[in-house]
Design a protein around this motif. Structure first.
Motif, mmCIF file in Angstrom:
data_model
loop_
_atom_site.group_PDB
_atom_site.id
_atom_site.type_symbol
_atom_site.label_atom_id
_atom_site.label_comp_id
_atom_site.label_asym_id
_atom_site.label_seq_id
_atom_site.Cartn_x
_atom_site.Cartn_y
_atom_site.Cartn_z
ATOM 1 N N LYS A 1 0.850 6.505 -7.083
ATOM 2 C CA LYS A 1 -0.463 7.633 -6.943
ATOM 3 C C LYS A 1 0.372 9.247 -6.949
ATOM 4 O O LYS A 1 -0.650 9.850 -7.692
ATOM 5 C CB LYS A 1 -1.187 7.480 -5.917
ATOM 6 C CG LYS A 1 -2.219 6.021 -6.258
ATOM 7 C CD LYS A 1 -3.147 6.071 -7.812
ATOM 8 C CE LYS A 1 -4.229 6.430 -7.543
ATOM 9 N NZ LYS A 1 -5.276 6.923 -8.405
ATOM 10 N N GLU A 2 0.967 9.302 -6.125
ATOM 11 C CA GLU A 2 1.600 10.917 -5.576
ATOM 12 C C GLU A 2 2.672 11.335 -6.322
ATOM 13 O O GLU A 2 2.966 12.277 -6.918
ATOM 14 C CB GLU A 2 2.498 11.152 -4.203
ATOM 15 C CG GLU A 2 1.086 10.989 -3.797
ATOM 16 C CD GLU A 2 2.208 10.688 -1.633
ATOM 17 O OE1 GLU A 2 3.162 11.003 -1.249
ATOM 18 O OE2 GLU A 2 1.261 10.589 -0.915
ATOM 19 N N PHE B 1 0.376 -1.091 -0.668
ATOM 20 C CA PHE B 1 -0.340 0.123 -0.043
ATOM 21 C C PHE B 1 1.016 1.309 0.092
ATOM 22 O O PHE B 1 0.261 2.570 -1.024
ATOM 23 C CB PHE B 1 -0.582 -0.079 1.247
ATOM 24 C CG PHE B 1 -2.431 -0.325 0.941
ATOM 25 C CD1 PHE B 1 -2.721 -0.495 -0.020
ATOM 26 C CD2 PHE B 1 -2.097 -1.837 1.932
ATOM 27 C CE1 PHE B 1 -4.250 -1.329 0.166
ATOM 28 C CE2 PHE B 1 -3.683 -2.670 1.380
ATOM 29 C CZ PHE B 1 -4.595 -2.170 0.588
ATOM 30 N N HIS B 2 2.022 1.393 0.931
ATOM 31 C CA HIS B 2 3.089 2.431 0.833
ATOM 32 C C HIS B 2 3.549 2.444 -0.609
ATOM 33 O O HIS B 2 3.311 3.168 -1.095
ATOM 34 C CB HIS B 2 4.254 2.014 1.434
ATOM 35 C CG HIS B 2 4.794 2.962 1.851
ATOM 36 N ND1 HIS B 2 4.845 4.162 2.790
ATOM 37 C CD2 HIS B 2 6.288 3.605 1.195
ATOM 38 C CE1 HIS B 2 6.062 4.914 1.789
ATOM 39 N NE2 HIS B 2 6.749 4.833 1.307
ATOM 40 N N ARG C 1 -9.180 4.899 -0.111
ATOM 41 C CA ARG C 1 -8.109 5.973 0.539
ATOM 42 C C ARG C 1 -7.106 6.091 -1.209
ATOM 43 O O ARG C 1 -6.716 7.274 -1.556
ATOM 44 C CB ARG C 1 -7.516 5.812 0.852
ATOM 45 C CG ARG C 1 -8.824 6.223 2.052
ATOM 46 C CD ARG C 1 -7.214 6.301 3.314
ATOM 47 N NE ARG C 1 -8.685 6.390 5.069
ATOM 48 C CZ ARG C 1 -8.347 6.129 6.147
ATOM 49 N NH1 ARG C 1 -7.111 5.489 6.056
ATOM 50 N NH2 ARG C 1 -8.799 6.136 7.536
ATOM 51 N N LEU C 2 -6.753 4.913 -1.766
ATOM 52 C CA LEU C 2 -5.452 5.019 -2.528
ATOM 53 C C LEU C 2 -6.317 6.117 -4.039
ATOM 54 O O LEU C 2 -5.326 5.508 -5.700
ATOM 55 C CB LEU C 2 -5.300 4.004 -3.017
ATOM 56 C CG LEU C 2 -3.753 3.693 -1.414
ATOM 57 C CD1 LEU C 2 -3.336 2.344 -2.067
ATOM 58 C CD2 LEU C 2 -2.466 5.273 -1.624
ATOM 59 N N PHE D 1 2.462 1.563 -3.291
ATOM 60 C CA PHE D 1 1.039 2.412 -4.671
ATOM 61 C C PHE D 1 1.063 3.459 -4.273
ATOM 62 O O PHE D 1 0.462 4.037 -5.401
ATOM 63 C CB PHE D 1 0.084 1.272 -4.015
ATOM 64 C CG PHE D 1 -0.311 0.326 -5.027
ATOM 65 C CD1 PHE D 1 0.850 -0.585 -5.278
ATOM 66 C CD2 PHE D 1 -1.228 -0.206 -5.935
ATOM 67 C CE1 PHE D 1 1.011 -1.358 -6.779
ATOM 68 C CE2 PHE D 1 -1.979 -1.149 -7.134
ATOM 69 C CZ PHE D 1 -0.455 -1.575 -7.101
ATOM 70 N N LYS D 2 0.858 4.341 -2.520
ATOM 71 C CA LYS D 2 0.325 5.791 -2.744
ATOM 72 C C LYS D 2 1.640 6.600 -2.448
ATOM 73 O O LYS D 2 1.301 7.399 -3.566
ATOM 74 C CB LYS D 2 0.580 5.832 -0.786
ATOM 75 C CG LYS D 2 0.514 6.935 -0.567
ATOM 76 C CD LYS D 2 -0.103 6.840 1.353
ATOM 77 C CE LYS D 2 -0.160 8.468 1.717
ATOM 78 N NZ LYS D 2 1.249 9.366 1.635
ATOM 79 N N ILE E 1 -7.889 3.451 -6.057
ATOM 80 C CA ILE E 1 -7.514 2.126 -6.803
ATOM 81 C C ILE E 1 -7.717 2.029 -8.352
ATOM 82 O O ILE E 1 -9.715 2.176 -8.029
ATOM 83 C CB ILE E 1 -6.021 1.156 -6.245
ATOM 84 C CG1 ILE E 1 -5.671 1.257 -5.545
ATOM 85 C CG2 ILE E 1 -6.486 -0.129 -7.591
ATOM 86 C CD1 ILE E 1 -4.925 0.570 -4.512
ATOM 87 N N SER F 1 -8.449 1.062 2.478
ATOM 88 C CA SER F 1 -7.209 1.411 1.998
ATOM 89 C C SER F 1 -7.464 1.418 0.374
ATOM 90 O O SER F 1 -6.614 2.476 -0.186
ATOM 91 C CB SER F 1 -5.959 0.555 2.314
ATOM 92 O OG SER F 1 -6.285 -0.011 3.711
#
Length: 325
Positions: A75-76, A68-69, A102-103, A71-72, A105, A99
């Motif tokens: 996304k940024e 998840f980190h 929020r991302l 992928f975050k 996906i 999660s």
């Protein structure tokens, strides 16, 4: 599949995807597939250079937080603004779904021995672009549900008169007098300890869930009906009443219950939840046109809501294939 030869798919590989040949199956569909094993800054740079159309990652239990980190981080990064992110998960729970939401996906898929659904999801993603381009058709097809409800005004309140003989359970419960006596004794013992104050409604709700899981549908309905008297628990109870009616083989009653819940709330996300259940129930009845319109209404509000994108594509293909038959 030469039409896919210019489309690049990046796999953040784990043992599961390697074992089940995800790379090979996507390559067989004509995609150019790149694999990466490390979730590192070097991989970010390699991905940026490869410019994939889709990146597929997973939630390997050994490094779920890292996934998840990572992928975050993608996304940024503005370099991946046009890249779609797919998530491959072993199981979906509230924490995982939050999660993913929020991302933002694009899509997620549940791991299974048959990875064909992941490959189909990639193929269907490109069909989705046709839906996105055809807004004018959507506006003609989608009816406002609230207007329909005002015209129909058919709230069915017949959910309180059920008898055990009318239904069969999907569970392997023994239909014996001894078992029935045990349930009645248990029920009376619980009832004696619970009151009608606000703190008791959660207990009634959980009791209803337990009955539902055991296939004791009339008892489950009785508990959920009690919970409806609590403003804080009413919408949850209405949703579970609809779920129970659907399990009892009464989809029409379930749809009416979900519609009542839809009208009851002003919260957009909750409305979409009820509308999703309506669409899901209609699809199970073979009412593909009606289900399509309901899913499309959700899609207009939130394109990332659950699996609404893939449901729309599946229904669109079904409707069109029947039209050609």
């Amino acid at each position: 599949m030469t039409e896919n030869k210019d489309k690049v798919i990046a796999l953040l590989t784990d043992g599961f995807m390697e074992k089940h040949g995800v790379r090979e199956k996507l390559a067989a569909e004509g995609f150019k597939v790149e694999s990466y094993s490390a979730l590192s800054g070097e991989t970010v740079e390699k991905l940026a250079a490869a410019r994939p159309d889709i990146i597929i990652g997973d939630d390997d239990p050994a490094n779920a937080a890292d996934s998840f980190h990572f992928f975050k981080r993608l996304k940024e990064d503005p370099r991946f603004k046009e890249t779609e992110l797919f998530f491959y998960t072993g199981a979906i729970d509230v924490k995982t779904e939050i999660s993913i939401r929020r991302l933002k996906i694009t899509s997620y898929f549940i791991k299974s021995e048959n990875v064909g659904h992941l490959v189909d999801g990639v193929l269907q993603h490109y069909i989705q672009k046709d839906l996105d381009k055809d807004d004018s058709r959507w506006k003609k097809e989608i009816n406002d549900l609230e207007i329909q409800e005002a015209e129909e005004a058919r709230a069915d309140e017949a959910s309180s008169s059920y008898t055990g003989d009318e239904y069969t359970s999907g569970q392997s419960l023994e239909n014996t007098a001894e078992f029935s006596d045990m349930v009645d004794t248990f029920h009376k013992g619980i009832e004696a300890k619970l009151g009608t104050d606000e703190s008791s409604f959660e207990a009634y709700y959980n009791l209803g869930i337990s009955y539902l899981e055991m296939g004791l549908f009339p008892q489950a309905l009785a508990e959920f009906e009690k919970v409806k008297s609590s403003p804080a628990w009413k919408l949850k109870a209405v949703n579970m009443i609809g779920q129970t009616q659907r399990k009892m083989g009464e989809p029409d009653k379930a749809v009416e219950t979900f519609k009542a819940g839809f009208k009851e709330t002003a919260d957009t996300f909750t409305k979409m939840g009820f509308l999703y259940e309506i669409a899901d129930t209609m699809e199970s009845q073979g009412k593909n046109q009606e289900a399509y319109k309901a899913f499309a209404t959700i899609y207009q509000q939130n394109k990332e809501f659950k699996d609404v994108r893939s449901r729309l594509i599946t229904l669109k293909n079904l409707i069109e294939s029947k039209g050609k038959a």
